[in-house]
Design an enzyme around this catalytic site. Sequence first.
Site, PDB file in Angstrom:
ATOM      1  N   HIS A  27      -3.283 -15.454  49.381  1.00  0.00           N
ATOM      2  CA  HIS A  27      -4.635 -15.412  48.818  1.00  0.00           C
ATOM      3  C   HIS A  27      -4.779 -16.465  47.721  1.00  0.00           C
ATOM      4  CE1 HIS A  27      -4.574 -10.862  49.808  1.00  0.00           C
ATOM      5  NE2 HIS A  27      -5.415 -11.422  50.657  1.00  0.00           N
ATOM      6  N   LYS A  51     -11.854   3.432  52.337  1.00  0.00           N
ATOM      7  CA  LYS A  51     -10.437   3.084  52.232  1.00  0.00           C
ATOM      8  C   LYS A  51      -9.923   3.435  50.843  1.00  0.00           C
ATOM      9  CE  LYS A  51      -9.751  -0.766  55.399  1.00  0.00           C
ATOM     10  NZ  LYS A  51      -9.370  -2.182  55.459  1.00  0.00           N
ATOM     11  N   ARG A 100      -4.717 -17.269  59.272  1.00  0.00           N
ATOM     12  CA  ARG A 100      -3.264 -17.245  59.435  1.00  0.00           C
ATOM     13  C   ARG A 100      -2.850 -17.565  60.858  1.00  0.00           C
ATOM     14  NH1 ARG A 100      -2.823 -11.337  56.954  1.00  0.00           N
ATOM     15  NH2 ARG A 100      -4.504 -11.219  58.452  1.00  0.00           N
ATOM     16  N   SER A 137      -1.560  -8.243  52.606  1.00  0.00           N
ATOM     17  CA  SER A 137      -1.342  -7.230  51.570  1.00  0.00           C
ATOM     18  C   SER A 137      -0.731  -5.966  52.161  1.00  0.00           C
ATOM     19  CB  SER A 137      -2.652  -6.886  50.871  1.00  0.00           C
ATOM     20  OG  SER A 137      -3.156  -7.988  50.179  1.00  0.00           O
TER      21      SER A 137
END
Length: 169
Positions: A27, A51, A100, A137
Amino acid sequence: MTGPESEGLQLRRAVCPGSFDPITNGHLDIIARASKLYDVVHVAVMINKSKQGLFTVEERMDLIRRVTAEYDNVVVESHHGLLVDFCKERGIPAIVKGLRAVSDFDYELQMAQMNNGLTGVETLFVPTNPTYSFLSSSLVKEVAAWGGDVSHLLPPIVHEALAARLREK
């Protein structure tokens, strides 16, 4: 007021959104690169009430502020709702996202097209540094919870905060 805005020039603004639970070196790499391209980079900690994060939104924002302190053009904020509304409220025409892998592209392209269709906000994809191409993460939290060494994947203060939080659990 002094500077570009007082002279009639509009600042180039972008947003780097995410949950950042916690912020990783991947990040941070994207934020640092965006800070070289834009006059102001908003880091938006997006809030998803469904969440339960490991860190509170306020803790995430504090960690992000601390690890981006060297970039004087980074602003850290939170937002609950659509990212395009965040952009519209602040006059931000661009979203910067790190990619990614090809699997990221499929999802992110759909989001970019939806965001552009809703408000005209553009999305710029930045290829992730290969060193961080596997990093998320969620993966960091899982490995750390099982006692794995993730210190090289996080800024030191974030690693310390993660280790402390996991000891509490």
